[in-house]
Motif scaffolding. Structure first.
Motif, PDB file in Angstrom:
ATOM      1  N   ASN A  76      -4.429 -29.077  17.930  1.00  0.00           N
ATOM      2  CA  ASN A  76      -3.436 -28.286  17.189  1.00  0.00           C
ATOM      3  C   ASN A  76      -2.022 -28.400  17.744  1.00  0.00           C
ATOM      4  O   ASN A  76      -1.292 -27.404  17.872  1.00  0.00           O
ATOM      5  CB  ASN A  76      -3.860 -26.809  17.145  1.00  0.00           C
ATOM      6  CG  ASN A  76      -5.171 -26.600  16.410  1.00  0.00           C
ATOM      7  OD1 ASN A  76      -5.344 -27.112  15.303  1.00  0.00           O
ATOM      8  ND2 ASN A  76      -6.084 -25.877  17.009  1.00  0.00           N
ATOM      9  N   ILE A  77      -1.604 -29.631  18.056  1.00  0.00           N
ATOM     10  CA  ILE A  77      -0.232 -29.872  18.471  1.00  0.00           C
ATOM     11  C   ILE A  77       0.674 -29.800  17.243  1.00  0.00           C
ATOM     12  O   ILE A  77       0.458 -30.523  16.275  1.00  0.00           O
ATOM     13  CB  ILE A  77      -0.086 -31.269  19.115  1.00  0.00           C
ATOM     14  CG1 ILE A  77      -0.948 -31.375  20.369  1.00  0.00           C
ATOM     15  CG2 ILE A  77       1.373 -31.563  19.436  1.00  0.00           C
ATOM     16  CD1 ILE A  77      -0.523 -30.499  21.511  1.00  0.00           C
ATOM     17  N   PRO A  78       1.685 -28.925  17.220  1.00  0.00           N
ATOM     18  CA  PRO A  78       2.593 -28.869  16.072  1.00  0.00           C
ATOM     19  C   PRO A  78       3.410 -30.155  15.980  1.00  0.00           C
ATOM     20  O   PRO A  78       4.033 -30.576  16.952  1.00  0.00           O
ATOM     21  CB  PRO A  78       3.486 -27.663  16.373  1.00  0.00           C
ATOM     22  CG  PRO A  78       2.765 -26.891  17.440  1.00  0.00           C
ATOM     23  CD  PRO A  78       2.004 -27.899  18.229  1.00  0.00           C
ATOM     24  N   LEU A  79       3.401 -30.781  14.831  1.00  0.00           N
ATOM     25  CA  LEU A  79       4.136 -32.019  14.606  1.00  0.00           C
ATOM     26  C   LEU A  79       5.493 -31.711  13.987  1.00  0.00           C
ATOM     27  O   LEU A  79       5.596 -30.861  13.092  1.00  0.00           O
ATOM     28  CB  LEU A  79       3.348 -32.949  13.681  1.00  0.00           C
ATOM     29  CG  LEU A  79       1.904 -33.246  14.079  1.00  0.00           C
ATOM     30  CD1 LEU A  79       1.210 -34.061  12.988  1.00  0.00           C
ATOM     31  CD2 LEU A  79       1.853 -33.982  15.400  1.00  0.00           C
ATOM     32  N   THR A  80       6.514 -32.384  14.458  1.00  0.00           N
ATOM     33  CA  THR A  80       7.842 -32.219  13.857  1.00  0.00           C
ATOM     34  C   THR A  80       7.936 -33.023  12.573  1.00  0.00           C
ATOM     35  O   THR A  80       8.301 -32.512  11.522  1.00  0.00           O
ATOM     36  CB  THR A  80       8.933 -32.683  14.841  1.00  0.00           C
ATOM     37  OG1 THR A  80       8.794 -31.964  16.062  1.00  0.00           O
ATOM     38  CG2 THR A  80      10.320 -32.441  14.256  1.00  0.00           C
ATOM     39  N   THR A  81       7.584 -34.305  12.667  1.00  0.00           N
ATOM     40  CA  THR A  81       7.617 -35.215  11.521  1.00  0.00           C
ATOM     41  C   THR A  81       6.441 -36.166  11.609  1.00  0.00           C
ATOM     42  O   THR A  81       6.061 -36.601  12.695  1.00  0.00           O
ATOM     43  CB  THR A  81       8.915 -36.052  11.520  1.00  0.00           C
ATOM     44  OG1 THR A  81      10.036 -35.171  11.521  1.00  0.00           O
ATOM     45  CG2 THR A  81       8.995 -36.946  10.285  1.00  0.00           C
ATOM     46  N   VAL A  82       5.850 -36.477  10.482  1.00  0.00           N
ATOM     47  CA  VAL A  82       4.810 -37.506  10.449  1.00  0.00           C
ATOM     48  C   VAL A  82       5.137 -38.473   9.315  1.00  0.00           C
ATOM     49  O   VAL A  82       5.497 -38.064   8.213  1.00  0.00           O
ATOM     50  CB  VAL A  82       3.400 -36.894  10.277  1.00  0.00           C
ATOM     51  CG1 VAL A  82       3.290 -36.075   8.999  1.00  0.00           C
ATOM     52  CG2 VAL A  82       2.339 -37.985  10.319  1.00  0.00           C
ATOM     53  N   CYS A  83       5.072 -39.775   9.622  1.00  0.00           N
ATOM     54  CA  CYS A  83       5.394 -40.830   8.662  1.00  0.00           C
ATOM     55  C   CYS A  83       4.228 -41.811   8.599  1.00  0.00           C
ATOM     56  O   CYS A  83       3.685 -42.203   9.646  1.00  0.00           O
ATOM     57  CB  CYS A  83       6.650 -41.595   9.071  1.00  0.00           C
ATOM     58  SG  CYS A  83       8.143 -40.590   9.169  1.00  0.00           S
ATOM     59  N   CYS A  84       3.867 -42.223   7.397  1.00  0.00           N
ATOM     60  CA  CYS A  84       2.808 -43.214   7.263  1.00  0.00           C
ATOM     61  C   CYS A  84       3.098 -44.121   6.085  1.00  0.00           C
ATOM     62  O   CYS A  84       3.910 -43.806   5.213  1.00  0.00           O
ATOM     63  CB  CYS A  84       1.447 -42.549   7.102  1.00  0.00           C
ATOM     64  SG  CYS A  84       1.122 -41.894   5.445  1.00  0.00           S
ATOM     65  N   ALA A 117       8.297 -47.487  15.008  1.00  0.00           N
ATOM     66  CA  ALA A 117       7.247 -47.633  16.017  1.00  0.00           C
ATOM     67  C   ALA A 117       7.745 -48.486  17.171  1.00  0.00           C
ATOM     68  O   ALA A 117       8.650 -49.309  17.011  1.00  0.00           O
ATOM     69  CB  ALA A 117       6.003 -48.252  15.400  1.00  0.00           C
ATOM     70  N   THR A 118       7.155 -48.309  18.332  1.00  0.00           N
ATOM     71  CA  THR A 118       7.491 -49.146  19.479  1.00  0.00           C
ATOM     72  C   THR A 118       6.505 -50.297  19.637  1.00  0.00           C
ATOM     73  O   THR A 118       6.751 -51.218  20.407  1.00  0.00           O
ATOM     74  CB  THR A 118       7.493 -48.326  20.788  1.00  0.00           C
ATOM     75  OG1 THR A 118       6.173 -47.854  21.055  1.00  0.00           O
ATOM     76  CG2 THR A 118       8.454 -47.158  20.690  1.00  0.00           C
ATOM     77  N   THR A 119       5.388 -50.238  18.946  1.00  0.00           N
ATOM     78  CA  THR A 119       4.385 -51.299  19.033  1.00  0.00           C
ATOM     79  C   THR A 119       4.771 -52.469  18.127  1.00  0.00           C
ATOM     80  O   THR A 119       5.456 -52.295  17.122  1.00  0.00           O
ATOM     81  CB  THR A 119       3.004 -50.789  18.619  1.00  0.00           C
ATOM     82  OG1 THR A 119       3.106 -50.123  17.360  1.00  0.00           O
ATOM     83  CG2 THR A 119       2.464 -49.822  19.640  1.00  0.00           C
ATOM     84  N   VAL A 120       4.290 -53.644  18.485  1.00  0.00           N
ATOM     85  CA  VAL A 120       4.580 -54.841  17.691  1.00  0.00           C
ATOM     86  C   VAL A 120       3.864 -54.785  16.351  1.00  0.00           C
ATOM     87  O   VAL A 120       4.423 -55.165  15.318  1.00  0.00           O
ATOM     88  CB  VAL A 120       4.161 -56.109  18.471  1.00  0.00           C
ATOM     89  CG1 VAL A 120       4.378 -57.356  17.616  1.00  0.00           C
ATOM     90  CG2 VAL A 120       4.943 -56.216  19.775  1.00  0.00           C
ATOM     91  N   GLN A 121       2.630 -54.298  16.354  1.00  0.00           N
ATOM     92  CA  GLN A 121       1.851 -54.199  15.121  1.00  0.00           C
ATOM     93  C   GLN A 121       1.320 -52.770  14.970  1.00  0.00           C
ATOM     94  O   GLN A 121       0.151 -52.501  15.259  1.00  0.00           O
ATOM     95  CB  GLN A 121       0.696 -55.205  15.125  1.00  0.00           C
ATOM     96  CG  GLN A 121       1.160 -56.661  15.105  1.00  0.00           C
ATOM     97  CD  GLN A 121      -0.003 -57.638  15.068  1.00  0.00           C
ATOM     98  OE1 GLN A 121      -1.007 -57.459  15.762  1.00  0.00           O
ATOM     99  NE2 GLN A 121       0.131 -58.675  14.258  1.00  0.00           N
ATOM    100  N   VAL A 177       0.888 -45.288  11.124  1.00  0.00           N
ATOM    101  CA  VAL A 177       1.338 -43.899  11.188  1.00  0.00           C
ATOM    102  C   VAL A 177       2.062 -43.645  12.508  1.00  0.00           C
ATOM    103  O   VAL A 177       1.669 -44.152  13.558  1.00  0.00           O
ATOM    104  CB  VAL A 177       0.141 -42.920  11.025  1.00  0.00           C
ATOM    105  CG1 VAL A 177      -0.844 -43.045  12.173  1.00  0.00           C
ATOM    106  CG2 VAL A 177       0.613 -41.494  10.842  1.00  0.00           C
ATOM    107  N   VAL A 178       3.152 -42.878  12.416  1.00  0.00           N
ATOM    108  CA  VAL A 178       3.938 -42.470  13.581  1.00  0.00           C
ATOM    109  C   VAL A 178       4.361 -41.023  13.364  1.00  0.00           C
ATOM    110  O   VAL A 178       4.729 -40.638  12.250  1.00  0.00           O
ATOM    111  CB  VAL A 178       5.192 -43.352  13.775  1.00  0.00           C
ATOM    112  CG1 VAL A 178       6.042 -42.834  14.940  1.00  0.00           C
ATOM    113  CG2 VAL A 178       4.814 -44.811  14.005  1.00  0.00           C
TER     114      VAL A 178
END
Length: 261
Positions: free
Chosen positions: A43-51, A85-89, A93-94
């Motif tokens: 139950n971590i409150p998320l500020t923004t979620v993008c997918c 995202a910081t990952t190459v692939q 979702v971030v």
């Protein structure tokens, strides 16, 4: 759907790649399905979620749960997700969250780890994951180590970041001293030590000191140890990766605690 890299939200989330911006914005990045699942589970409150739309088709239930915990939810193009995202692939979702603060360890600790000036985020993340798997109940990391909320640290923990009691130590020597004062033994891992790690009685409260990838432990911190141990290596092998060394020692501690010496 957000498709422009010039969108204000995209610009703001891209800034979170940098430690200074994470500190100033008081935000952390969560990347990938597994981390999002773990964050939602506790139950971590998320500020923004993008997918992306493709990710959404495969993870409808997780998206619904994440959006209930998020202040803002956006569908974005694959190009936008790649940018934030910081990952190459990235896997689709971030999310951003209020800067993560770990659950602090509380004394007494039966099995602990103290990390001094560890710089590689992959090493720290792997250490956290291993420590959680073994059952460590306290991890301290010096303030001059890599940030605990570095995106690569978070990914390398495979979600165990949320479960392991940890603290960024402003004075690691004092924390080690406090452990000693409560009757625990402090074990330094040093290449010149004569005692193999398996000869230690790990059934008593123990704190393992692990140092910088290149320089090892400082003389001042090593001096606090009750005993120095080494991991014997074959001729020609200089050292082990610090995360691997931690795993070897921690699992011996667990073995002794489960089956005896």
């Amino acid at each position: 759907m957000i498709t422009s890299l010039q969108n204000p939200l995209v610009k703001q989330m891209r800034k979170l790649h940098r430690p200074k911006e994470r500190l100033q914005q008081h935000l952390s990045l969560l990347e990938g399905t597994h981390l999002l699942e773990e964050a939602c589970a506790v139950n971590i409150p998320l500020t923004t979620v993008c997918c992306t739309s493709d990710w959404l088709e495969e993870h409808t239930q997780l998206w619904e749960r994440a959006t209930q915990q998020a202040g803002r939810a956006e569908i974005v193009s694959p190009e936008v997700l790649q940018a934030i995202a910081t990952t190459v692939q990235p896997d689709g979702v971030v999310a951003s969250v209020a800067r993560l603060m770990p659950r602090s360890p509380t004394f007494p600790v039966t099995l602990g780890v103290a990390l001094e000036t560890i710089q590689d985020p992959g090493n720290v993340g792997t250490l956290i994951r291993t420590a959680a798997a073994v059952g460590v109940d306290g991890l301290w990391i010096s303030a001059d180590s890599v940030d605990l909320d570095h995106p690569k640290v978070l990914r390398a923990t495979a979600g165990q970041w949320f479960r392991l009691p940890m603290a960024v130590s402003a004075d690691l020597k004092q924390d080690v001293t406090s452990f000693k004062q409560l009757g625990g033994q402090v074990i330094a891992t040093l290449p010149f030590a004569q005692t193999p790690y398996w000869e230690i009685d790990w059934q008593q409260p123990s704190l393992i000191l692990l140092g910088n990838e290149g320089a090892g432990l400082t003389t001042e911190l090593a001096a606090l140890a009750d005993v120095n141990v080494t991991i014997p290596l074959m001729a020609g092998v200089e050292s082990l990766n610090v995360a691997i060394a931690a795993a070897v020692i921690l699992y011996e501690a667990r073995r002794q605690r489960e089956v005896g010496v």
